[in-house]
Design a protein around this motif. Structure first.
Motif, mmCIF file in Angstrom:
data_model
loop_
_atom_site.group_PDB
_atom_site.id
_atom_site.type_symbol
_atom_site.label_atom_id
_atom_site.label_comp_id
_atom_site.label_asym_id
_atom_site.label_seq_id
_atom_site.Cartn_x
_atom_site.Cartn_y
_atom_site.Cartn_z
ATOM 1 N N GLU A 169 7.020 11.637 -0.015
ATOM 2 C CA GLU A 169 6.391 11.545 1.302
ATOM 3 C C GLU A 169 7.364 11.036 2.360
ATOM 4 O O GLU A 169 7.296 11.463 3.510
ATOM 5 C CB GLU A 169 5.143 10.666 1.231
ATOM 6 C CG GLU A 169 4.017 11.353 0.498
ATOM 7 C CD GLU A 169 2.735 10.541 0.462
ATOM 8 O OE1 GLU A 169 2.681 9.447 1.042
ATOM 9 O OE2 GLU A 169 1.773 11.029 -0.160
ATOM 10 N N PHE A 220 5.752 8.373 -3.406
ATOM 11 C CA PHE A 220 6.336 7.533 -2.357
ATOM 12 C C PHE A 220 7.583 8.157 -1.729
ATOM 13 O O PHE A 220 7.630 8.367 -0.512
ATOM 14 C CB PHE A 220 6.643 6.127 -2.897
ATOM 15 C CG PHE A 220 7.318 5.239 -1.906
ATOM 16 C CD1 PHE A 220 6.644 4.798 -0.793
ATOM 17 C CD2 PHE A 220 8.640 4.871 -2.069
ATOM 18 C CE1 PHE A 220 7.260 3.982 0.150
ATOM 19 C CE2 PHE A 220 9.267 4.053 -1.146
ATOM 20 C CZ PHE A 220 8.580 3.618 -0.027
ATOM 21 N N GLN A 260 -0.519 8.612 2.737
ATOM 22 C CA GLN A 260 -1.917 8.401 2.349
ATOM 23 C C GLN A 260 -2.556 7.179 3.014
ATOM 24 O O GLN A 260 -3.775 7.098 3.115
ATOM 25 C CB GLN A 260 -2.029 8.258 0.828
ATOM 26 C CG GLN A 260 -1.506 9.455 0.061
ATOM 27 C CD GLN A 260 -2.147 10.761 0.499
ATOM 28 O OE1 GLN A 260 -3.356 10.861 0.631
ATOM 29 N NE2 GLN A 260 -1.312 11.765 0.745
ATOM 30 N N VAL A 261 -1.747 6.240 3.442
ATOM 31 C CA VAL A 261 -2.269 5.006 4.040
ATOM 32 C C VAL A 261 -2.310 5.174 5.549
ATOM 33 O O VAL A 261 -1.288 5.367 6.190
ATOM 34 C CB VAL A 261 -1.378 3.791 3.666
ATOM 35 C CG1 VAL A 261 -1.901 2.521 4.316
ATOM 36 C CG2 VAL A 261 -1.279 3.644 2.158
ATOM 37 N N LYS A 276 0.820 -1.214 0.000
ATOM 38 C CA LYS A 276 0.000 0.000 0.000
ATOM 39 C C LYS A 276 0.859 1.271 0.000
ATOM 40 O O LYS A 276 0.518 2.247 -0.657
ATOM 41 C CB LYS A 276 -0.966 0.005 1.191
ATOM 42 C CG LYS A 276 -2.025 -1.069 1.076
ATOM 43 C CD LYS A 276 -2.809 -0.884 -0.209
ATOM 44 C CE LYS A 276 -3.796 -1.975 -0.452
ATOM 45 N NZ LYS A 276 -4.457 -1.853 -1.747
ATOM 46 N N LEU A 307 2.127 1.840 -3.500
ATOM 47 C CA LEU A 307 1.040 2.190 -4.422
ATOM 48 C C LEU A 307 0.492 3.594 -4.187
ATOM 49 O O LEU A 307 0.280 4.362 -5.127
ATOM 50 C CB LEU A 307 -0.089 1.161 -4.300
ATOM 51 C CG LEU A 307 -1.298 1.360 -5.202
ATOM 52 C CD1 LEU A 307 -0.902 1.185 -6.666
ATOM 53 C CD2 LEU A 307 -2.392 0.366 -4.825
ATOM 54 N N LEU A 308 0.288 3.938 -2.916
ATOM 55 C CA LEU A 308 -0.408 5.183 -2.588
ATOM 56 C C LEU A 308 0.467 6.241 -1.924
ATOM 57 O O LEU A 308 0.075 7.401 -1.855
ATOM 58 C CB LEU A 308 -1.587 4.875 -1.657
ATOM 59 C CG LEU A 308 -2.597 3.868 -2.181
ATOM 60 C CD1 LEU A 308 -3.575 3.469 -1.082
ATOM 61 C CD2 LEU A 308 -3.327 4.433 -3.392
ATOM 62 N N GLY A 309 1.607 5.835 -1.410
ATOM 63 C CA GLY A 309 2.441 6.728 -0.614
ATOM 64 C C GLY A 309 2.224 6.442 0.861
ATOM 65 O O GLY A 309 1.126 6.064 1.273
ATOM 66 N N SER A 310 3.253 6.624 1.648
ATOM 67 C CA SER A 310 3.178 6.263 3.070
ATOM 68 C C SER A 310 2.253 7.174 3.861
ATOM 69 O O SER A 310 1.627 6.741 4.827
ATOM 70 C CB SER A 310 4.575 6.266 3.686
ATOM 71 O OG SER A 310 5.225 7.492 3.419
ATOM 72 N N SER A 327 5.194 4.470 -6.378
ATOM 73 C CA SER A 327 4.316 5.514 -6.919
ATOM 74 C C SER A 327 5.085 6.836 -6.872
ATOM 75 O O SER A 327 6.002 6.997 -6.061
ATOM 76 C CB SER A 327 3.043 5.614 -6.090
ATOM 77 O OG SER A 327 3.349 6.044 -4.782
ATOM 78 N N GLU A 340 -6.935 2.131 7.930
ATOM 79 C CA GLU A 340 -7.176 1.501 6.625
ATOM 80 C C GLU A 340 -6.395 0.196 6.494
ATOM 81 O O GLU A 340 -6.915 -0.801 6.005
ATOM 82 C CB GLU A 340 -6.773 2.452 5.488
ATOM 83 C CG GLU A 340 -7.654 3.668 5.361
ATOM 84 C CD GLU A 340 -7.071 4.727 4.434
ATOM 85 O OE1 GLU A 340 -7.875 5.490 3.884
ATOM 86 O OE2 GLU A 340 -5.838 4.791 4.270
#
Length: 188
Positions: A100, A97, A22-23, A14, A17-20, A94, A27
């Motif tokens: 961040e 990533f 954002q997760v 995750k 895929l989304l950046g640290s 991503s 979630e």
């Protein structure tokens, strides 16, 4: 019951895929079907989870790199194969990533950057020296400078604002960024 390694595996998936940032841990817990408290049993903070995830990603790469290094080949071919693996890993990152990590998790970025430098100095430069000894590389080439100019900042060029993986195939990128750079110092 979900163990620590399964949490790290899902976190890596995750985060890449989304950046640290954002997760969230909420979630992540939901995705794993566990409570947030279960994550905190293994990791006292999200920062620790991010750091551990980076370390696990590096360990996975090292395992893949060791398999390449165990096979007997010419040093320049080995370097190309190693960077093929590097690009496989970087392709999973991503665009946000690393940004961040820099902004929110600087310790994790230090772990990542230390590894990048160690990989070049402890793995790539010895292979280049071996290639020079066997006559495959021009003797006057400053190998440290070559690595600094052509290999150290690859992730910035690949993952930067132009995110090259969206525009070119991995093979094109390896050919232009690795193979052609090596040809420039090659004697063949």
């Amino acid at each position: 019951m979900i163990d620590k390694n399964q949490i790290v595996e899902k976190a890596i998936e995750k985060f890449l895929l989304l950046g640290s940032k954002q997760v969230t841990l909420d979630e992540l817990a939901t995705m794993l079907g566990i409570s947030k408290k279960s994550i905190y049993k293994h990791f006292p903070s999200k920062k620790e989870l991010v750091n551990t995830s980076i370390e696990a990603l590096i360990a996975s790469f090292r395992k893949d790199a060791d398999q390449i290094l165990e096979m007997e080949r010419k040093p320049l071919k080995t370097i190309v194969l190693l960077y093929d693996t590097v690009f496989d890993y970087l392709q999973r990152f991503s665009p946000p990533f690393l940004c961040e990590l820099k902004k929110y998790y600087p310790e994790a970025l230090v772990i990542y950057n230390d590894f990048r430098h160690e990989f070049v100095s402890a793995t790539v430069i010895p292979l280049l020296k071996k290639a020079r000894q066997d006559g495959s590389i021009q003797s006057e080439v400053d190998l440290e400078l070559f690595c600094h100019l052509h290999l150290q900042g690859l992730h910035h060029r690949l993952l930067g604002p132009n995110y090259l993986f969206d525009r070119y195939t991995k093979k094109q990128l390896i050919d232009y960024m690795i193979v052609n750079s090596l040809r420039g110092i090659s004697t063949q």
